[in-house]
Write a protein that holds these residues in place. Structure first.
Motif, PDB file in Angstrom:
ATOM      1  N   ALA A  75       0.823  -1.217   0.000  1.00 49.53           N
ATOM      2  CA  ALA A  75       0.000   0.000   0.000  1.00 49.53           C
ATOM      3  C   ALA A  75       0.854   1.263   0.000  1.00 49.53           C
ATOM      4  N   LYS A  76       2.183   1.089   0.031  1.00 45.57           N
ATOM      5  CA  LYS A  76       3.116   2.217   0.084  1.00 45.57           C
ATOM      6  C   LYS A  76       2.813   3.122   1.271  1.00 45.57           C
ATOM      7  N   MET A  77       2.584   2.477   2.405  1.00 44.71           N
ATOM      8  CA  MET A  77       2.264   3.196   3.636  1.00 44.71           C
ATOM      9  C   MET A  77       3.053   2.614   4.796  1.00 44.71           C
ATOM     10  N   ASN A 101       1.048   7.875   4.227  1.00 42.97           N
ATOM     11  CA  ASN A 101       1.200   7.557   2.809  1.00 42.97           C
ATOM     12  C   ASN A 101       2.380   8.374   2.297  1.00 42.97           C
ATOM     13  N   TRP A 102       3.541   7.720   2.160  1.00 50.06           N
ATOM     14  CA  TRP A 102       4.761   8.439   1.795  1.00 50.06           C
ATOM     15  C   TRP A 102       4.726   8.923   0.355  1.00 50.06           C
ATOM     16  N   LYS A 104       1.972  10.056  -1.378  1.00 53.68           N
ATOM     17  CA  LYS A 104       1.115  11.240  -1.489  1.00 53.68           C
ATOM     18  C   LYS A 104       1.418  12.307  -0.442  1.00 53.68           C
ATOM     19  N   GLU A 106       0.628  12.203   2.713  1.00 53.58           N
ATOM     20  CA  GLU A 106      -0.595  12.355   3.481  1.00 53.58           C
ATOM     21  C   GLU A 106      -0.549  11.430   4.692  1.00 53.58           C
ATOM     22  N   TYR A 108      -3.274   9.574   7.717  1.00 56.18           N
ATOM     23  CA  TYR A 108      -4.664   9.280   8.055  1.00 56.18           C
ATOM     24  C   TYR A 108      -4.721   8.707   9.470  1.00 56.18           C
ATOM     25  N   LYS A 142     -11.421   7.276   4.839  1.00 55.76           N
ATOM     26  CA  LYS A 142     -10.487   7.985   5.725  1.00 55.76           C
ATOM     27  C   LYS A 142     -11.145   9.190   6.390  1.00 55.76           C
TER      28      LYS A 142
END
Length: 201
Positions: A75-77, A101-102, A104, A106, A108, A142
């Motif tokens: 999920a690239k998180m 979230n690296w 974007k 962002e 959550y 989210k």
């Protein structure tokens, strides 16, 4: 002797004024395309969950050591869970995790209970029993998790008595001050990292 009106507004002057006016309008219109969206901290619209470089560095250097980190390459998180949270218990637990979230830039906030029943009906009252209320979380995206956290956070300013509606019965949750403090800290770190205004109590 004042100049006559006809002498001021010559055809050449009128043409210059028209060009200047049209140019100004086009310039303002062009600038509007480059106007950055800013975070709306009023809570009336969908929040921007952006993480700036300085805030990311602050969390990484000052706060991240208080959390267990789980990398999710699919999920690239990265998921951050407070180290001192209660992880296993025979009673209901209501924990939150921070997801970053690296890609974007962002972050959550995510509700992590140890039960599956939805919606979550959470009622509370102060220690004197004077004030009380109920918070509802029906699950969702989210933003749903964010708004639940935002509604819950002010209730953690002072110790409260919390109960969950599970299988038709009200059962205690967040019973001790430690659980409430850890939950409050997690939410504070999240709001600080995203520069979202802390909800007032």
């Amino acid at each position: 002797m004042p100049a006559k009106k006809d002498e001021i507004f010559t055809p050449e002057m009128v043409k210059i004024l028209k060009i200047f006016g049209l140019g100004s309008i086009l310039f303002v219109f062009l600038l509007s395309f480059f106007n950055e969206r800013r975070a709306d901290n009023s809570g009336d619209s969908a929040p921007e969950m952006r993480v700036g470089t300085a805030d990311r560095m602050y969390f990484h250097n000052m706060r991240a050591s208080n959390y267990e980190r789980e990398g999710r390459k699919d999920a690239k998180m990265s998921i951050f869970r407070h180290r001192k949270r209660t992880q296993e218990a025979a009673y209901p637990l209501l924990n939150f995790s921070i997801l970053i979230n690296w890609v974007k830039d962002e972050a959550y906030i995510y509700v992590e209970p140890n039960f599956e029943e939805l919606p979550i009906h959470l009622r509370w009252k102060d220690e004197e029993g004077v004030q009380s209320g109920e918070v509802l979380f029906q699950g969702g995206d989210k933003f749903a998790h964010y708004y639940f956290a935002r509604e819950l956070f002010p209730l953690l300013e002072e110790p409260k008595q919390f109960e969950l509606l599970l299988e038709g019965e009200w059962v205690p949750v967040l019973e001790n001050e430690k659980e409430q403090d850890i939950l409050k800290t997690t939410l504070q770190d999240y709001f600080r990292m995203t520069n979202l205004k802390l909800p007032a109590s």
